[in-house]
Design a protein around this motif. Structure first.
Motif, PDB file in Angstrom:
ATOM      1  N   LEU A  14       0.821  -1.104   0.012  1.00 20.35           N
ATOM      2  CA  LEU A  14      -0.008  -0.074   0.044  1.00 20.35           C
ATOM      3  C   LEU A  14       0.742   1.199   0.037  1.00 20.35           C
ATOM      4  N   THR A  15       1.842   1.192   0.672  1.00 25.22           N
ATOM      5  CA  THR A  15       3.048   2.304   0.867  1.00 25.22           C
ATOM      6  C   THR A  15       3.397   2.651  -0.567  1.00 25.22           C
ATOM      7  N   ALA A  16       3.826   1.564  -1.221  1.00 23.27           N
ATOM      8  CA  ALA A  16       4.357   1.788  -2.459  1.00 23.27           C
ATOM      9  C   ALA A  16       3.549   2.300  -3.680  1.00 23.27           C
ATOM     10  N   ALA A  17       2.118   1.814  -3.485  1.00 25.36           N
ATOM     11  CA  ALA A  17       0.964   2.242  -4.361  1.00 25.36           C
ATOM     12  C   ALA A  17       0.810   3.904  -4.354  1.00 25.36           C
ATOM     13  N   GLY A  18       1.056   4.193  -3.102  1.00 27.18           N
ATOM     14  CA  GLY A  18       0.896   5.880  -3.045  1.00 27.18           C
ATOM     15  C   GLY A  18      -0.367   6.513  -3.277  1.00 27.18           C
ATOM     16  N   GLY A  19      -1.339   5.427  -3.403  1.00 27.96           N
ATOM     17  CA  GLY A  19      -2.967   5.823  -3.734  1.00 27.96           C
ATOM     18  C   GLY A  19      -3.739   5.119  -3.272  1.00 27.96           C
ATOM     19  N   ALA A  20      -3.591   4.025  -2.216  1.00 28.40           N
ATOM     20  CA  ALA A  20      -4.705   3.352  -2.036  1.00 28.40           C
ATOM     21  C   ALA A  20      -5.572   4.061  -0.913  1.00 28.40           C
ATOM     22  N   HIS A  21      -6.732   3.489  -1.117  1.00 24.01           N
ATOM     23  CA  HIS A  21      -7.852   4.189  -0.108  1.00 24.01           C
ATOM     24  C   HIS A  21      -7.661   3.651   1.304  1.00 24.01           C
ATOM     25  N   ALA A  22      -7.641   4.396   2.384  1.00 26.00           N
ATOM     26  CA  ALA A  22      -7.807   3.748   3.864  1.00 26.00           C
ATOM     27  C   ALA A  22      -9.098   3.676   4.265  1.00 26.00           C
ATOM     28  N   PRO A  36       9.416  14.213  17.535  1.00 29.93           N
ATOM     29  CA  PRO A  36      10.421  15.361  17.183  1.00 29.93           C
ATOM     30  C   PRO A  36      11.110  15.294  15.803  1.00 29.93           C
ATOM     31  N   VAL A  37      11.514  16.280  15.136  1.00 25.16           N
ATOM     32  CA  VAL A  37      12.674  16.551  14.091  1.00 25.16           C
ATOM     33  C   VAL A  37      12.161  15.804  12.683  1.00 25.16           C
ATOM     34  N   ILE A  38      12.172  14.336  12.746  1.00 27.21           N
ATOM     35  CA  ILE A  38      11.529  13.695  11.659  1.00 27.21           C
ATOM     36  C   ILE A  38      10.299  12.610  11.980  1.00 27.21           C
ATOM     37  N   GLU A  39       9.217  12.363  11.037  1.00 27.44           N
ATOM     38  CA  GLU A  39       8.462  11.356  11.258  1.00 27.44           C
ATOM     39  C   GLU A  39       9.043   9.907  11.292  1.00 27.44           C
ATOM     40  N   GLU A  40       9.730   9.540  10.364  1.00 28.20           N
ATOM     41  CA  GLU A  40      10.254   8.269  10.609  1.00 28.20           C
ATOM     42  C   GLU A  40      11.387   8.164   9.040  1.00 28.20           C
ATOM     43  N   VAL A  41      12.255   6.887   9.221  1.00 25.75           N
ATOM     44  CA  VAL A  41      12.796   6.664   8.146  1.00 25.75           C
ATOM     45  C   VAL A  41      12.222   5.426   7.401  1.00 25.75           C
ATOM     46  N   GLU A  42      11.744   5.724   6.187  1.00 30.75           N
ATOM     47  CA  GLU A  42      11.099   4.735   5.457  1.00 30.75           C
ATOM     48  C   GLU A  42      11.973   3.734   4.558  1.00 30.75           C
ATOM     49  N   VAL A  43      11.873   2.531   4.535  1.00 28.20           N
ATOM     50  CA  VAL A  43      12.494   1.667   3.432  1.00 28.20           C
ATOM     51  C   VAL A  43      11.410   1.042   2.491  1.00 28.20           C
ATOM     52  N   ASP A  44      11.478   1.390   1.283  1.00 28.55           N
ATOM     53  CA  ASP A  44      10.409   1.045   0.586  1.00 28.55           C
ATOM     54  C   ASP A  44      10.689  -0.460  -0.167  1.00 28.55           C
ATOM     55  N   VAL A  52      11.035  11.307   6.306  1.00 23.19           N
ATOM     56  CA  VAL A  52       9.873  11.894   6.085  1.00 23.19           C
ATOM     57  C   VAL A  52       9.719  12.959   7.283  1.00 23.19           C
ATOM     58  N   VAL A  53       9.510  13.955   6.811  1.00 23.81           N
ATOM     59  CA  VAL A  53       8.994  15.225   7.749  1.00 23.81           C
ATOM     60  C   VAL A  53       7.904  15.708   7.485  1.00 23.81           C
ATOM     61  N   THR A  54       6.906  15.716   8.703  1.00 27.57           N
ATOM     62  CA  THR A  54       5.396  16.079   8.403  1.00 27.57           C
ATOM     63  C   THR A  54       5.130  17.404   8.872  1.00 27.57           C
ATOM     64  N   ALA A  55       3.977  18.084   8.809  1.00 30.37           N
ATOM     65  CA  ALA A  55       3.430  19.345   9.167  1.00 30.37           C
ATOM     66  C   ALA A  55       3.591  19.420  10.649  1.00 30.37           C
ATOM     67  N   GLU A  56       3.569  18.411  11.474  1.00 28.38           N
ATOM     68  CA  GLU A  56       3.625  18.704  12.841  1.00 28.38           C
ATOM     69  C   GLU A  56       5.326  18.675  13.096  1.00 28.38           C
ATOM     70  N   SER A 138       3.508  16.898   4.175  1.00 21.53           N
ATOM     71  CA  SER A 138       4.748  16.337   4.720  1.00 21.53           C
ATOM     72  C   SER A 138       5.880  16.774   3.538  1.00 21.53           C
ATOM     73  N   MET A 139       7.101  16.435   3.737  1.00 21.56           N
ATOM     74  CA  MET A 139       8.241  16.387   2.645  1.00 21.56           C
ATOM     75  C   MET A 139       9.080  15.222   2.869  1.00 21.56           C
ATOM     76  N   THR A 140       9.578  14.500   1.790  1.00 21.18           N
ATOM     77  CA  THR A 140      10.479  13.582   1.985  1.00 21.18           C
ATOM     78  C   THR A 140      11.641  13.718   1.081  1.00 21.18           C
ATOM     79  N   VAL A 141      12.733  13.478   2.039  1.00 21.14           N
ATOM     80  CA  VAL A 141      14.127  13.678   1.635  1.00 21.14           C
ATOM     81  C   VAL A 141      14.687  12.390   1.100  1.00 21.14           C
ATOM     82  N   TYR A 142      14.936  12.054  -0.225  1.00 22.05           N
ATOM     83  CA  TYR A 142      15.606  11.138  -0.711  1.00 22.05           C
ATOM     84  C   TYR A 142      17.056  11.439  -0.994  1.00 22.05           C
ATOM     85  N   LYS A 143      18.100  10.698  -0.204  1.00 17.05           N
ATOM     86  CA  LYS A 143      19.259  11.038   0.050  1.00 17.05           C
ATOM     87  C   LYS A 143      20.191  10.369  -0.797  1.00 17.05           C
ATOM     88  N   SER A 144      19.824   9.726  -1.872  1.00 18.65           N
ATOM     89  CA  SER A 144      20.307   8.936  -2.794  1.00 18.65           C
ATOM     90  C   SER A 144      19.678   8.931  -4.255  1.00 18.65           C
TER      91      SER A 144
END
Length: 637
Positions: A14-22, A36-44, A52-56, A138-144
């Protein structure tokens, strides 16, 4: 949160699809403290990582622009002059990721909004003021390099706009004011009625700055309308307008110019998207168009004004489906078209120049395949492979393969990924040739810059409240392009020359504490094999702490980095960086008190920057502010 292997497999898909309805689930009311700081480190599903950094987190850091929002993300460094605004004409508004993005003009880093490119198309690098944070969820930083996500870069930042998530009409406003005549105002209005939804967001920020001529002003407006056409298809239309000004305060102690340099930016972006979902088959098709300008006024050294315009357009098409049980195929096509013009209005009329830049076009199809093997009740293995192809109208075609492998259980994910980054010379090459006539058309002989990336790491849930993320990586940059003059070369020309490597380690720990407190710590170690590579601290540490003290909500963050070479590296062959800025440690704090009469998000808050009044700078002679504060009010309905 703890997943069984089967649940984890569904979550990955579902995460990879990026459009699945919850599905909507009604839960008991509970107090949630943002991380704090970032929401999480994601592995796809291709074993690639992102932060991932969110509005919060953006709110808790009291960030009114992208530079401030990125400053605590592990592996990311920034450069700026002023409290508000990023001076895009030189060193005063830049972002660097693991030693990438250190070149000006042009950049190995590209920026996107909802996956669609927006940056200074004529000079090939991000202008951070074009990317407002108040309209972003949110914003996602792809470091590679991650060819399965986007291409023509070595790293990227993608901002994801807000959506209406509840039925009815809802709104929010925020005001703050503080030292240096700093004023910030943000507002948003969102609504959903059946199959229709909309959002309108507006932002304004201004400050006189902590030094003379350190002022900045940011204005932006974003709108989006979406419609669910039927059970399977949805469409949306969005628009963004930004208008910004920033001034260069100059190096401390230098003679003050009669008129301070300014860098003013403006841009308008339109996008329309058609998406679908048919069971395990989903896809999205987007068209985009943007135009803008970055104008550098009152430059020193007789350079006068440099006026730069750009136009960018293109498409994004992505499909994802399961050709067999536990297999996922991703395929897509990117098309980018960029053009622009430059006016070099130098003080000496005989040195003035004008460029109608050629139009660069880039087609970039890609395909990726991932499969999930259930080894037993505890472990899953997910290999993946793919390739992106580049067809440029001016430069040679390239391919960028990528592959990954993840071994996953409920509490541990081990992963390794390898990818190749391709970064073509942008319009900055012919633009530089206009500014430096002896270079003529030699830019046409250039090849794309390349990066070989290898990364291995682990995500480890030590307990249900402790998450540890570790990455070890190595990057090899090849074919960096520069311009050179005799005796280095036979005649003035652009040339692909030189390479370098970067080794590094990133470690982060997220800890949920009793009574709703949350703690984050991050460590980044960088080791380039060349001297004087700018903005690559040997050691960088970030930390954050969020929680409740009675009715008060406290958010603290801190950053430490060791000394670094400063100033971005120019395209001139042999250019080196001879200045350093000292290491520093800076902490910030935000305290809020809820005001229920002002709605669910109603609060009064105080935000203090540089809490312990430390002296620090991102560029020699450009000190950042000492301790300063803002007081503000938020309301919602």
């Amino acid at each position: 949160m703890k997943f069984s292997p089967k649940k984890l497999a569904v979550t990955v898909a579902l995460t990879a699809a990026g459009g699945a309805h919850a599905q909507t689930t009604v839960l008991e009311p509970m107090i949630v403290t943002a991380k704090p700081v970032i929401e999480e480190v994601e592995v796809d599903m291709f074993s690639s990582t992102s932060a991932v950094v969110t509005a919060e987190q953006i709110r808790d850091q009291n960030a009114v622009d992208l530079t401030a929002a990125l400053r605590r993300t592990p592996g990311v460094q920034i450069s700026r002059y002023n409290p508000v605004g990023a001076f895009g004409g030189d060193q005063g508004g830049a972002v660097f990721i693991r030693g990438m993005g250190v070149t000006r003009p042009g950049s190995e880093i590209k920026t996107y909004i909802d996956g669609l490119p927006l940056y200074m198309g004529l000079w090939g690098h991000p202008l951070l003021d074009l990317l407002p944070v108040n309209a972003m969820q949110s914003m996602t930083v792809y470091k590679s390099p991650q060819p399965q996500i986007n291409g023509n870069n070595f790293a990227s930042i993608d901002l994801h706009t807000k959506r209406a998530t509840e039925e009815g009409v809802h709104g929010a406003m925020r005001f703050s004011a503080g030292k240096y005549h700093t004023r910030v105002q943000q507002a948003e209005l969102a609504g959903s009625n059946g199959d229709l939804d909309f959002i309108l967001a507006q932002g304004y920020a201004t400050s006189d700055g902590h030094r003379k001529n350190a002022d900045g002003e940011l204005k932006n407006l974003f709108g989006r309308v979406g419609a669910q056409l039927n059970e399977h298809w949805a469409a949306s239309f969005s628009g963004l307008y930004v208008d910004n000004e920033s001034t260069d305060p100059g190096k401390e102690g230098d003679p003050e110019p009669d008129v301070a340099p300014e860098y003013n930016t403006q841009a308008f972006m339109l996008a329309t998207t058609l998406s679908h979902e048919h069971g395990d088959w989903s896809g999205e098709f987007s068209l985009h168009h943007s135009s803008g300008e970055g104008n550098w006024y009152h430059q020193g050294g007789g350079d006068g004004d440099t006026l730069s315009d750009f136009t960018m357009s293109g498409l994004r098409w992505r499909e994802q489906f399961s050709p067999w049980m536990d297999g996922t195929l991703v395929a897509g096509l990117d098309y980018d078209r960029v053009s622009g013009e430059a006016h070099f209005n130098r003080d000496d009329p005989t040195r003035r120049a004008h460029l109608d830049a050629p139009t660069f076009k880039l087609w970039s199809p890609y395909v990726g395949l991932s499969h999930l093997f259930m080894l037993n009740d505890e472990w899953m293995l997910s290999p993946s492979i793919g390739v992106r192809y580049y067809d440029h109208n001016e430069f040679d075609a390239q391919t960028a393969p990528y592959a990954g492998l993840s071994l996953m259980s409920d509490s541990l994910t081990l992963f390794v990924n390898a990818s190749q980054g391709v970064n073509y010379p942008g319009l900055e090459a012919p633009t530089l040739a206009t500014a430096i006539p002896p270079l003529a058309d030699s830019w046409k002989q250039l090849e794309a810059e390349e990066l070989d990336h290898l990364e291995a790491g682990a995500k480890f849930a030590l307990t249900t409240t402790t998450q540890i993320d570790l990455s070890v990586f190595k990057d090899k940059v090849k074919n960096r392009y520069v311009f050179a003059f005799p005796p280095q070369v036979s005649s003035p020309q652009f040339i692909n020359f030189g390479d370098y490597s970067m080794r590094g380690v990133e470690l982060s720990i997220s800890q949920t504490l009793p009574a709703g407190w949350s703690l984050f710590g991050g460590l980044t170690l960088l080791d380039p094999d060349i001297d004087n590579l700018p903005y690559t601290p040997e050691r960088a540490v970030t930390a954050g702490l969020n929680g409740q003290v009675g009715p008060f909500r406290l958010a603290m963050d801190a950053q430490h980095q060791s000394e670094v070479w400063a100033l971005t590296r120019k395209r001139a062959s042999g250019d080196v960086n001879g200045e350093k800025v000292s290491g520093f440690t800076v902490a910030n704090m935000r305290v809020s008190y809820p005001l229920s009469p002002l709605g669910q998000d109603g609060e009064v808050f105080v935000a203090v920057e540089n809490l312990f009044d430390r002296e620090y700078a991102y560029r020699p002679g450009y000190p950042m502010p000492g301790r300063w504060a803002q007081i503000g009010l938020s309301a919602s309905f």
